[in-house]
Design a protein around this motif. Structure first.
Motif, short mmCIF file in Angstrom:
data_model
loop_
_atom_site.label_atom_id
_atom_site.label_comp_id
_atom_site.label_asym_id
_atom_site.label_seq_id
_atom_site.Cartn_x
_atom_site.Cartn_y
_atom_site.Cartn_z
N GLY A 48 2.43 9.81 -5.54
CA GLY A 48 2.75 11.14 -5.01
C GLY A 48 2.29 11.44 -3.60
N ALA A 49 1.91 10.39 -2.82
CA ALA A 49 1.46 10.66 -1.46
C ALA A 49 2.65 11.05 -0.58
N SER A 50 2.43 11.99 0.30
CA SER A 50 3.49 12.42 1.21
C SER A 50 3.72 11.35 2.27
N LEU A 51 4.82 11.48 2.97
CA LEU A 51 5.17 10.50 4.02
C LEU A 51 4.05 10.42 5.06
N LEU A 59 0.86 11.13 4.73
CA LEU A 59 -0.35 10.51 4.19
C LEU A 59 -0.17 8.99 4.10
N ARG A 60 1.00 8.58 3.65
CA ARG A 60 1.28 7.14 3.50
C ARG A 60 1.25 6.43 4.85
N MET A 108 1.09 4.13 -2.88
CA MET A 108 0.77 5.52 -2.54
C MET A 108 1.95 6.44 -2.86
N ARG A 115 0.83 -1.20 0.00
CA ARG A 115 0.00 0.00 0.00
C ARG A 115 0.87 1.26 0.00
#
Lengths: 271, 224
Positions: free
Chosen positions: A186-189, A191-192, A182, A178
């Motif tokens: 482009g999900a930020s740290l 958000l991940r 993510m 996952r």
């Protein structure tokens, strides 16, 4: 089912660590009062050639907490029964001054020897009696129990940390896919790792509540009927509501450390 | 039309530059173009695609994607760039514990779109890829072709500027492959999305004009 197992695998070692912390706190509180009891119940006898004040002795050693003069007349009256008034007065004149000296805090046996040395270095002090043997044996037993408990808590914490690390590896594997996907999109740290943080904070909360519940049960249900004197007398010290905050803070620190190590080790996995 | 991808003397390598895969390549791709990149196994097709979405930093030269030079980009800017890309993988790379709907809206979720917008877009796209009835299913309940259609829907969900596809039909049967090519042709034709596909074989039935690059011995050459 797997999710419950996953939570338990994290919550249980966390509870073990929190129990260790709380046991330490409780022990510290009860032993502090035991130390106070030892200190309050302990006094030394100081024999001087002239009347002294508390400050006179404090100058010699700062641990002197209070002094109480032992009435010389009472001593004389006990040892001069059947002797004439004049002889009694003569004995009283020759008799040194006796003081019951108490300490301001709990002092181990080495400290007692130091106090004795300091007091005896004065010219107006004839003798100091510390009665160290009973004091010392109580203190040694007390130190031994304290050491064993700390050792036990230390080993429990080590084992628990290993279990948490093991669970972190499982998390790392489970969330790898996952987090990888993510990251690619482009999900930020933050958000991940948000899901992991939420999960870990919930686990920290449950671990705190369960640990607190165990101690509240001991305090209110078990201790009063335990028949163990120290638990019945020191019931209030078994669990303090502030402990709950401290436990939650400790578990938060542990889970944040755990989650960060998972997140950092999953960073850049797509490369 | 302006270039959306521009490579100048691009060298890509692994192991701290010891293993060079692409050497001194220069090429450019314009907005709205459909590009196939082919080449033998191990030639560096997937490596080039990785470099295009910033998973591999150029060893030397420059690689500009969507106005950003990937040889100098920082983490935050790279994350921002990736939100404008749609990426499709041969192994689908769906999140198995998420529903099809949640997988599709991942790029919208990352961009912080409201939930109702996400849901509406998921419905529209799943209908478009003919998976409307699979909204609440999980990827592992779907066939390979269906999973790849979810992957395409995910790539399209935020109307990306560029779609990068790595062997998108590599694991699929002919029917499923044709569905995927149709979806990508539509995206290129209707949304003017730039599409770069790495594949070992260009589909035989393909109606759109396209450009074809071949990677051989570390060089990137355009086939006329």
């Amino acid at each position: 089912m797997r999710s419950i197992k996953n939570h338990l695998m994290f919550i249980l070692p966390l509870i073990a660590i929190l129990l260790g912390i709380e046991f330490y706190l409780v022990f510290d509180r009860t032993t502090a009062s035991y130390e106070k009891g030892l200190k309050d119940g302990y006094s030394m006898l100081v024999v001087t050639t002239k009347p002294v004040t508390l400050n006179d002795l404090k100058v010699l050693n700062s641990h002197i907490g209070s002094i109480e003069s032992i009435k010389r007349k009472n001593i004389v009256s006990q040892i001069t029964q059947g002797i004439g008034k004049e002889s009694q007065d003569e004995i009283l004149k020759q008799l040194p001054y006796f003081y019951d000296v108490r300490l301001d805090e709990y002092v181990p046996i080495r400290g007692l020897n130091k106090i004795k040395q300091d007091l005896e270095s004065s010219t107006f002090i004839k003798r100091v009696e510390t009665f160290g043997s009973s004091y010392s044996s109580s203190y040694r037993l007390f130190s031994f129990i304290k050491f064993i408990l700390k050792l036990f808590i230390f080993f429990i914490s080590i084992v628990s940390v290993f279990l948490i690390v093991k669970q972190m590896e499982i998390w790392k594997y489970e969330h790898r896919q996952r987090m990888k996907v993510m990251e690619i999109f482009g999900a930020s740290l933050m958000l991940r790792s948000g899901i992991l943080f939420r999960m870990a904070i919930v686990d920290a909360f449950f671990a705190t509540v369960l640990t607190s519940a165990i101690f509240l049960y001991i305090k209110f249900e078990w201790a009063p009927i335990s028949g163990i004197d120290i638990l019945m007398q020191k019931q209030d010290e078994l669990f303090d509501m502030n402990d709950m905050g401290l436990l939650f803070l400790s578990s938060l620190c542990i889970v944040i450390f755990a989650v960060y190590s998972v997140v950092i080790s999953n960073k850049g996995v797509e490369e | 039309m302006s270039n959306i991808i521009n490579a100048q003397n691009l060298t890509l390598a692994y192991d701290n530059g010891e293993k060079e895969i692409i050497r001194q390549a220069t090429f450019s791709i314009k907005k709205g173009e459909f590009v196939f990149i082919t080449g033998p196994s191990g030639s560096g097709k997937s490596t080039l695609l990785k470099a295009l979405y910033g998973a591999l930093k150029p060893q030397s030269g420059s690689l500009v994607v969507g106005g950003r030079d990937l040889s100098k980009i920082n983490t935050r800017k790279l994350q921002e760039l990736r939100t404008h890309l749609g990426i499709i993988f041969q192994d689908y790379r769906l999140v198995n514990e998420w529903t099809v709907e949640k997988n599709v809206v991942l790029p919208l979720m990352i961009a912080g779109y409201p939930e109702d917008v996400q849901k509406a877009q998921a419905q529209r796209l799943l209908k478009h890829v003919k998976l409307a009835e699979y909204t609440h299913k999980y990827p592992l309940e779907l066939s390979g072709g269906e999973q790849q259609r979810v992957g395409v829907a995910r790539a399209l969900s935020k109307n990306p500027v560029i779609i990068l596809a790595d062997e998108p039909t590599g694991n699929l049967d002919e029917y499923s492959s044709n569905v995927i090519w149709d979806l990508m042709e539509n995206a290129c034709q209707q949304l003017k999305t730039t599409i770069v596909v790495v594949t070992h074989k260009i589909p035989t039935i393909f109606s759109l004009p396209y450009r074809h690059f071949i990677i051989e011995h570390g060089g990137v050459y355009e086939v006329n």
